[in-house]
Design an enzyme around this catalytic site. Structure first.
Site, short mmCIF file in Angstrom:
data_model
loop_
_atom_site.label_atom_id
_atom_site.label_comp_id
_atom_site.label_asym_id
_atom_site.label_seq_id
_atom_site.Cartn_x
_atom_site.Cartn_y
_atom_site.Cartn_z
N ASP A 141 0.82 -1.19 0.12
CA ASP A 141 0.11 -0.43 0.04
C ASP A 141 0.92 1.64 -0.08
OD1 ASP A 141 -2.57 1.39 1.91
OD2 ASP A 141 -2.34 1.32 -0.02
N LYS A 144 3.23 3.40 -5.64
CA LYS A 144 2.57 2.29 -6.12
C LYS A 144 3.51 2.06 -7.74
CE LYS A 144 -0.97 3.08 -3.92
NZ LYS A 144 -0.87 2.76 -3.08
N ASP A 163 -3.33 -2.83 -2.56
CA ASP A 163 -4.08 -2.01 -2.69
C ASP A 163 -4.35 -1.00 -3.64
OD1 ASP A 163 -5.05 1.08 -0.70
OD2 ASP A 163 -6.51 -0.25 -1.49
N ASN A 164 -5.30 -0.69 -5.01
CA ASN A 164 -4.92 0.56 -5.19
C ASN A 164 -4.80 0.00 -6.39
OD1 ASN A 164 -3.54 1.95 -2.19
ND2 ASN A 164 -5.41 2.64 -2.84
N GLU A 193 -11.56 3.98 -1.37
CA GLU A 193 -11.90 4.72 0.03
C GLU A 193 -13.39 6.02 -0.07
OE1 GLU A 193 -8.57 3.59 -1.08
OE2 GLU A 193 -7.63 5.32 0.54
O1 LIG Z 1 2.71 9.51 -0.49
C1 LIG Z 1 3.59 9.08 0.07
C2 LIG Z 1 4.09 7.57 -0.94
S1 LIG Z 1 3.09 6.52 0.47
C3 LIG Z 1 1.76 6.79 0.48
C4 LIG Z 1 1.44 5.51 -0.72
N1 LIG Z 1 -0.11 5.15 -1.42
C5 LIG Z 1 -1.02 6.23 -1.94
O2 LIG Z 1 -0.59 6.59 -2.71
C6 LIG Z 1 -1.96 6.18 -2.11
C7 LIG Z 1 -2.77 6.88 -2.76
C8 LIG Z 1 -3.96 7.11 -3.03
C9 LIG Z 1 -4.80 7.79 -3.70
C10 LIG Z 1 -4.67 9.43 -3.96
C11 LIG Z 1 -5.28 10.72 -4.07
C12 LIG Z 1 -6.05 10.27 -5.32
F1 LIG Z 1 -7.03 11.09 -6.45
C13 LIG Z 1 -6.81 9.21 -5.24
C14 LIG Z 1 -5.67 7.55 -4.12
C15 LIG Z 1 -5.34 6.29 -2.30
C16 LIG Z 1 -4.43 5.01 -1.75
O3 LIG Z 1 -5.25 4.14 -0.97
C17 LIG Z 1 -2.99 5.67 -1.82
O4 LIG Z 1 -2.26 3.86 -0.68
C18 LIG Z 1 4.80 9.56 0.35
C19 LIG Z 1 5.91 9.04 0.41
C20 LIG Z 1 7.37 10.09 1.47
C21 LIG Z 1 7.29 11.14 1.47
O5 LIG Z 1 7.68 11.75 2.07
C22 LIG Z 1 5.36 11.75 0.46
O6 LIG Z 1 5.52 12.97 0.95
C23 LIG Z 1 4.68 10.74 0.11
MG LIG Z 2 -3.84 2.49 -0.62
#
Ligand SMILES: O=C(CSCCNC(=O)c1cc(-c2ccc(F)cc2)cc(O)c1O)c1ccc(O)c(O)c1
Ligand SMILES: [Mg+2]
Length: 208
Positions: A141, A144, A163-164, A193
């Site tokens: 998760d 991606k 997920d996703n 979600e």
């Molecule tokens: O965000 C991250 C990467 S880890 C999270 C991954 N998960 C997702 O990206 C994720 C995204 C969505 C989603 C978002 C926007 C939409 F419009 C639609 C869907 C849904 C999910 O269920 C997810 O799991 C990160 C890491 C290190 C850093 O320093 C930082 O700033 C950020």
């Molecule tokens: Mg997710």
């Protein structure tokens, strides 16, 4: 300065959930994200699918990639027997700080080991660092575009649950697990979600 979304999510947990009651923590996060502020937790609908896969696999060791605020960490930990181990990796230190407090509020810290760092660096070290050569269940998760390279690093685990796979999507991962003879893959159709947008979980059993 303005609070962050994870800080506001934690405040909602501390205000509305009962300390030591993991189900109330899950409920408080889902209500906050559905009625106040969307956040990227696996959520209640896909969460039920996650629960059923965890219960079916009944894993002694679980690896979660991408802790965020600890919502799925708590869901998984609650279903594990007391001697089971859940290792969860989070790259973002600000997310990790919040997740530790959510996991503690749910009373699940005994079963959970949150490790900060990047999956690409940490997965190869799993053996010597944690004495775990393979995991019974891996929940993907995190970023991606890391699903496929990380899955290839772990081709000893037995069940991958991602997920996703539709939104935001991980097309190269999906193509690989669905066409590789090393996996038997199954798609669980659901929704992103707290929305009506299509998304789903992909369960891939490693055939060795
Ligand atoms: O965000 C991250 C990467 S880890 C999270 C991954 N998960 C997702 O990206 C994720 C995204 C969505 C989603 C978002 C926007 C939409 F419009 C639609 C869907 C849904 C999910 O269920 C997810 O799991 C990160 C890491 C290190 C850093 O320093 C930082 O700033 C950020
Ligand atoms: Mg997710």
């Amino acid at each position: 300065t303005r609070s962050t979304r994870p800080q506001r999510l934690l405040a909602a947990v501390q205000k509305n959930a009962t300390r030591g009651d993991p189900r109330s923590v899950v409920k408080a996060i889902d209500e906050f994200c559905r009625y106040t502020e969307w956040a990227m937790n696996v959520g209640d609908e896909k969460g039920c699918i996650l629960d059923s896969v965890v219960s079916e696999v009944n894993p002694a060791t679980v690896l979660e990639l991408g802790t965020y605020c600890g919502y799925s960490t708590v869901r998984i930990a609650t279903l594990l027997p007391p001697d089971a181990k859940l290792i969860t990796l989070e790259f973002n230190p600000d997310f990790a700080v919040i997740a530790r407090q959510v996991i503690a509020w749910a009373g699940q810290e005994e079963k959970v080991h949150l490790v900060e760092g990047s999956s690409g660096d940490l997965i190869p070290k799993m053996k010597e660092q944690f004495g775990v050569k393979s995991f019974d269940l891996v929940f993907l998760d995190h970023w991606k575009d890391r699903y496929l390279p990380d899955a290839k690093l772990m081709e000893a685990g037995s069940v991958l649950l991602a997920d996703n796979v539709i939104c935001p999507g991980s097309p190269d991962y999906l193509d690989y697990v669905r066409n590789s003879p090393k996996y038997r893959s199954q798609y669980f159709k659901s929704h992103l979600e707290y929305t009506k947008v299509e998304d789903g979980l992909e369960k891939s059993v490693f055939l060795g």
